[in-house]
Scaffold this active site. Structure first.
Site, short mmCIF file in Angstrom:
data_model
loop_
_atom_site.label_atom_id
_atom_site.label_comp_id
_atom_site.label_asym_id
_atom_site.label_seq_id
_atom_site.Cartn_x
_atom_site.Cartn_y
_atom_site.Cartn_z
N TYR A 147 81.99 55.71 23.60
CA TYR A 147 81.83 56.57 24.78
C TYR A 147 82.96 57.61 24.82
CZ TYR A 147 80.16 57.64 29.49
OH TYR A 147 79.61 58.27 30.57
N TYR B 189 71.63 64.88 30.11
CA TYR B 189 72.64 63.98 30.69
C TYR B 189 72.71 62.65 29.94
CZ TYR B 189 68.84 61.35 32.86
OH TYR B 189 67.71 60.58 33.06
N GLY B 190 71.79 62.41 29.01
CA GLY B 190 71.82 61.17 28.24
C GLY B 190 71.27 61.43 26.85
N MET C 247 69.66 58.77 24.74
CA MET C 247 69.23 57.41 24.40
C MET C 247 68.66 57.29 22.99
SD MET C 247 70.19 55.59 26.96
CE MET C 247 69.59 54.02 26.39
#
Ligand SMILES: NC(=O)c1ccc[n+]([C@@H]2O[C@H](COP(=O)([O-])OP(=O)(O)OC[C@H]3O[C@@H](n4cnc5c(N)ncnc54)[C@H](OP(=O)(O)O)[C@@H]3O)[C@@H](O)[C@H]2O)c1
Length: 361
Positions: free
Chosen positions: A80, A271-272, A274
């Site tokens: 992260y 925003y992601g 995945m």
């Protein structure tokens, strides 16, 4: 190990010289600790912790519930954008009840509910001592699962709907991973404002059940990623306008296909990621439709607005109002006792789970 435990209990604070037990007769505080980065089920362990000394500006909190979010997993894996110093207690979100406050704490009192003000607090613990500025008071008349999942996903959904395009009732938004925690909040917040949502999910064996669930939340259309390429998409735009805003949580093909339906000069907010695939945009999308590609990170928004308490307060008030009116619910979730954390970590990483794991303390 004991010294390390004392350190992680203070979140970002330096360890105190002395520690004290929480209360003489209470069971020792416990938490989910990792000493190295790696696969969560392998590196996270349930350990006894010590509660640090309560200083003048500190707050002693008993945790009630905390979700397992994808960012928590990525932090443990070491992938992260921000990482806690090791050893660390996992978890960035959750709700706790104030047990005791230091002499200089004025905004909080025992019995209040608090959530983390920023990432990196380490919420997967039965109790901890935190500096007051790391906590935000939330009303205790909202359901505990709503409070436990309030600080990340609903805030992200709220900001993305408010900050990138000026949307009016009747306008539409398209989003992928629509069954994610963020996606469910987008559906509900948009619905409350009269904004239509087109919700893209991955195909799965129990698709009709998922479609029904998202429609019950207020979704206007729920489609699969494969549908994005089909001519039937035109039917959707007979009754609602093409979206001015696209919210991308996935990357790769899903995003490229979703972009096809964005209005000219519309905005896509990523925003992601995945799918762990880059965002690919056809040249024609830029030249002939002049779309805007933006990004959003709630952690950065909170840093940027650290001196702007009014923006934070008005967002939290608006979200709590929606919760009280029954227009914003907690995401579909599975409540898990702390000791079953390994199964919860594994379940979080499985595809098509459609349920957020929430640790109960
Ligand atoms: N930027 C920010 O400020 C911010 C804030 C909050 C969250 N996020 C990010 O947003 C994402 C979702 O978070 P959340 O808490 O809402 O997640 P969540 O509730 O755990 O849901 C995960 C979602 O990702 C989907 N997904 C998983 N693997 C996928 C793949 N390979 N391809 C396509 N979809 C996949 C799941 O769909 P299936 O049901 O099909 O598996 C599900 O919709 C995460 O990446 C998180 O880090 C970012």
């Amino acid at each position: 190990m004991q010294r390390a435990a004392a350190r992680v209990l203070r979140g970002a604070r330096t360890p105190p010289a002395r520690t004290r037990s929480a209360t003489a007769r209470a069971p020792p505080p416990r938490g989910l600790l990792y000493e190295r980065h790696g696969e969560p089920a392998a590196v996270v362990q349930l350990k006894d912790l010590e509660v640090a000394e309560l200083r003048d500006s500190d707050v002693h909190v008993k945790m009630l519930a905390a979700p397992i979010n994808p960012a928590d997993i990525n932090m443990i894996q070491g992938t992260y954008a921000i990482l806690s110093p090791l050893p660390a207690v996992g978890g960035n979100e959750g709700v706790g009840e104030v047990l005791e406050v230091g002499r200089r704490v004025t905004a909080l009192k025992p019995g209040d509910w608090v959530i983390p003000a920023a990432a990196g607090v380490g919420t997967w613990r039965t109790q901890g001592v935190f500096p007051e500025e790391m906590l935000l008071k939330v009303p205790s008349d909202i359901p505990v699962l709503c409070a436990a999942t309030l600080s990340v996903n609903p805030c992200t959904a709220y900001r993305m709907l408010a900050d990138f395009e000026t949307l009016a009732p009747g306008d539409s938004v398209i989003q992928n991973a629509a069954n994610s925690g963020v996606g469910q909040a987008v559906i509900q917040i948009a619905k409350a404002s009269g904004i239509k949502t087109i919700n893209v999910v991955r195909d799965r064996p129990d698709l009709p059940k998922l479609v029904e669930r998202l429609m019950a939340l207020g979704a206007d259309h729920v489609i699969t990623e494969e549908m994005l390429r089909k001519p039937e998409m035109k039917d959707i735009f007979k009754s609602i306008p093409k979206p001015r805003l696209a919210l991308n949580c996935v990357g790769g093909k899903s995003t490229t296909e979703m972009l096809r339906h964005l209005q000219p000069k519309g905005t896509m907010v990523t925003y992601g990621g995945m799918a762990k695939q880059p965002v690919m945009v056809p040249v024609s999308t830029f030249i002939f439709r002049d779309v805007r590609l933006r990004g959003f990170w709630m952690t950065q928004w909170k840093k940027d607005h650290a001196q702007d308490q009014e923006s934070l307060t008005s967002m939290m008030d608006a979200l709590c109002q929606l919760i009280r009116r029954g227009q914003l619910t907690a995401p579909a979730c599975t409540e898990v006792p702390l000791q079953d954390y390994k199964a919860a970590l594994e379940a979080t990483m499985k595809p098509f789970a459609s349920s957020k794991q929430i640790l109960l303390f």
